[in-house]
Design an enzyme around this catalytic site. Structure first.
Site, PDB file in Angstrom:
ATOM      1  N   ASP A  23       2.159   2.076   3.810  1.00 58.16           N
ATOM      2  CA  ASP A  23       1.202   3.197   3.866  1.00 58.16           C
ATOM      3  C   ASP A  23       1.900   4.551   3.721  1.00 58.16           C
ATOM      4  OD1 ASP A  23      -1.356   4.189   3.887  1.00 58.16           O
ATOM      5  OD2 ASP A  23      -1.740   3.831   6.015  1.00 58.16           O
ATOM      6  N   HIS A  57      -9.202  -1.608   7.022  1.00 61.11           N
ATOM      7  CA  HIS A  57     -10.287  -0.619   7.192  1.00 61.11           C
ATOM      8  C   HIS A  57     -11.657  -1.235   7.474  1.00 61.11           C
ATOM      9  CE1 HIS A  57      -8.195   3.139   6.305  1.00 61.11           C
ATOM     10  NE2 HIS A  57      -7.627   2.568   5.267  1.00 61.11           N
ATOM     11  N   HIS A 102       0.813  -1.228   0.000  1.00 56.10           N
ATOM     12  CA  HIS A 102       0.000   0.000   0.000  1.00 56.10           C
ATOM     13  C   HIS A 102       0.840   1.269   0.000  1.00 56.10           C
ATOM     14  CE1 HIS A 102      -4.121   1.556   0.453  1.00 56.10           C
ATOM     15  NE2 HIS A 102      -3.541   2.595   1.013  1.00 56.10           N
ATOM     16  N   ASP A 153       0.310   5.558  -1.080  1.00 55.86           N
ATOM     17  CA  ASP A 153      -0.662   6.576  -1.459  1.00 55.86           C
ATOM     18  C   ASP A 153      -0.060   7.738  -2.226  1.00 55.86           C
ATOM     19  OD1 ASP A 153      -3.512   6.277  -0.874  1.00 55.86           O
ATOM     20  OD2 ASP A 153      -2.862   5.817   1.160  1.00 55.86           O
ATOM     21  N   HIS A 183      -2.690  -3.012   4.576  1.00 54.43           N
ATOM     22  CA  HIS A 183      -1.954  -2.079   5.438  1.00 54.43           C
ATOM     23  C   HIS A 183      -2.630  -1.987   6.810  1.00 54.43           C
ATOM     24  CE1 HIS A 183      -5.024   0.279   3.430  1.00 54.43           C
ATOM     25  NE2 HIS A 183      -4.745   1.400   4.066  1.00 54.43           N
ATOM     26  N   HIS A 208     -13.472   2.005   3.059  1.00 52.31           N
ATOM     27  CA  HIS A 208     -12.490   2.909   3.672  1.00 52.31           C
ATOM     28  C   HIS A 208     -13.069   3.278   5.029  1.00 52.31           C
ATOM     29  CE1 HIS A 208      -9.879   6.576   4.113  1.00 52.31           C
ATOM     30  NE2 HIS A 208      -9.030   5.589   3.963  1.00 52.31           N
ATOM     31  N   GLU A 212      -8.975   1.553  -3.193  1.00 56.06           N
ATOM     32  CA  GLU A 212      -9.192   1.714  -1.759  1.00 56.06           C
ATOM     33  C   GLU A 212     -10.560   2.314  -1.483  1.00 56.06           C
ATOM     34  OE1 GLU A 212      -6.323   3.917   0.582  1.00 56.06           O
ATOM     35  OE2 GLU A 212      -6.895   2.768   2.371  1.00 56.06           O
TER      36      GLU A 212
END
Ligand SMILES: *[C@@H]1O[C@H](CO)[C@@H](O)[C@H](O)[C@H]1NC(C)=O
Ligand SMILES: *[C@@H]1O[C@H](CO)[C@@H](O)[C@H](O)[C@H]1NC(C)=O
Ligand SMILES: *[C@@H]1O[C@H](CO)[C@@H](O)[C@H](O)[C@H]1NC(C)=O
Ligand SMILES: [Zn+2]
Length: 425
Positions: free
Chosen positions: A311, A221, A49, A51, A242, A175, A148
């Site tokens: 992450d 999540h 993961h 971003d 993650h 999420h 995600e």
């Protein structure tokens, strides 16, 4: 004087042994960076993961032409740092804010996929891949896409399938908001679909369809009950792309022990999140705090259940020494220092994920005879504020096409009559 000689020679022997022993220890310790490097060169990391794409939207409105990803320093990720960190493949998160649920989440996801694809096309260091084999044979950094947030498919299995066709290979079921069909771990952040528990019947169908098409199920999540339900029904191994351990930092975003045990049984994977607030429940932490999560999962679920999902660029706080994606080798050194075996570390870096991905692909291949699911979510389980009311749409368009038919035949008739009159004139 014989006994003195004897003691001396014995002492000499002992000091020699001590010397060798110290040498051995210090040798081994000094070698940690080298051993970590060797391991990572032959088994480059597959990270679950990252971003960066979110930051590209946030800071640059996805205008790749304005930046150089090799050296960009407004993010924790750039291509040079990925190389230094021995990253061999990266799941780039196509993340969409929960606030876009039932609005333009589908478009926003398409735009994030677009920016990831353009990025991987623009730089020769990167290559877009969509299979376990693709990861294995690329000589570059493999680019993979993870969606995600289940709100991205807008409760449509057709949309799910098309995201797979675009190359997405995992979907995080939620999420920080409930979807119409699954429950999040952050139940107090958003007001969407309150009262959803675990998975609905349609959620079960989403899982079946993901198993059928070969989309990896990501449980990061989701609420623990959603995780439990999915683990009870998924035919394929699942991942946490993650997440960290609840027993070491007791927040709902982390994974409780019974779910860790189910992951072991399922043949799945926990890719450990580095965020200080998840690993230490504080703003600060060190590499040792993070390594504790690895030790814990190893003890409970075995070394085959562990991977890495840093992450980076998705959260702000990282442990001292692990500030960006070039620093992964320091974590590997710490695991070596704690006595992890080379094979266990290769698993963490790469082999465990490849095993999961291959299993997901082979479960897909065993179901080639199954037709795509045409199930739809019941309308009363949706919020319709921004949707076209298809019930009315179908009636209206039927009426509209009726008018068209009449007007076409009237037009044809008049033309025919006119041409007749003209010919006979
Ligand atoms: C970041 O990059 C810019 C140019 O791209 C450079 O001017 C700046 O000094 C860099 N900052 C750091 C902290 O390296
Ligand atoms: C999880 O599911 C169990 C069993 O259905 C239920 O008793 C429990 O209340 C649920 N937990 C939460 C937090 O909703
Ligand atoms: C890491 O942090 C923990 C908890 O704050 C502390 O006990 C430990 O001494 C630290 N370790 C190092 C190597 O700094
Ligand atoms: Zn996340």
């Amino acid at each position: 004087m014989e006994w003195i000689k004897q003691v001396l020679s014995q002492n000499a022997l002992w000091s020699l042994l001590l010397c060798i022993f110290i040498q051995f220890i210090s040798c081994n310790t000094d070698d940690l960076p080298q051993r970590a490097r060797n391991l990572m060169e032959s088994s480059p990391l597959i990270d679950g993961h990252n971003d960066l794409a979110l930051q590209l939207r946030r800071i640059y409105k996805n205008r790749l032409s304005k930046i150089n990803l090799r050296t960009i320093n407004t993010t924790r990720t750039n291509l040079q740092k990925l190389k230094t960190g021995h990253v061999g493949a990266q799941f780039w998160s196509a993340y969409v804010m929960c606030s876009a649920q039932d609005k333009d989440a589908v478009r926003l996801a398409l735009e994030q996929i677009d920016v990831i694809k353009r990025m991987c096309e623009d730089y020769e260091e990167l290559e877009f891949v969509t299979s376990s084999l693709g990861i294995e044979i690329t000589k570059k950094i493999g680019c993979l896409i993870g969606l995600e947030g289940g709100h991205i498919i807008d409760s449509s299995l057709a949309a799910l399938r098309m995201f797979y066709e675009l190359g997405a290979r995992y979907m995080t079921l939620t999420h920080t908001c409930n979807t119409p069909w699954a429950e999040t771990s952050s139940d107090d952040l958003h007001k969407f679909y309150q009262g959803r528990k675990s998975l609905t019947d349609f959620g079960t169908e989403v899982i079946r369809e993901m198993n059928r098409i070969g989309m990896i199920i990501d449980l990061s999540h989701t609420s623990s009950n959603t995780s439990r339900e999915v683990l009870a029904i998924s035919k394929a191994p699942v991942i946490f792309s993650h997440s960290a351990v609840f027993a070491l930092c007791g927040i709902k975003r982390n994974i409780p022990d019974d779910v860790l045990l189910s992951i072991k049984k399922n043949g799945g994977l926990v890719m450990v999140n580095f965020h200080t607030e998840f690993i230490a429940c504080r703003k600060t932490a060190n590499i040792s705090t993070l390594a504790d999560h690895f030790d814990y999962i190893k003890k409970l679920a075995g070394p085959g259940s562990i991977g890495i999902g840093g992450d980076y660029d998705g959260v702000t706080g990282f442990p001292e020494g692990l500030e960006d994606v070039s620093k992964y080798p320091l974590l590997i050194q710490e695991l070596l220092r704690r006595g992890w075996q080379d094979e266990e570390i290769r698993g963490v870096l790469r082999d465990n994920f490849l095993r999961v991905f291959r299993d997901v692909e082979s479960i897909r291949d065993q179901q080639l005879n199954l037709r795509p699911s045409e199930k739809e979510i019941p309308e009363d389980e949706l919020s319709y504020t921004c949707r076209l009311d298809l019930q009315n749409f179908q009636q209206r368009s039927a009426k509209a096409s009726g008018i068209q038919e009449i007007s076409i035949s009237a037009f044809t008739l008049i033309t025919y009559m006119l041409s007749c009159i003209f010919i006979f004139w």
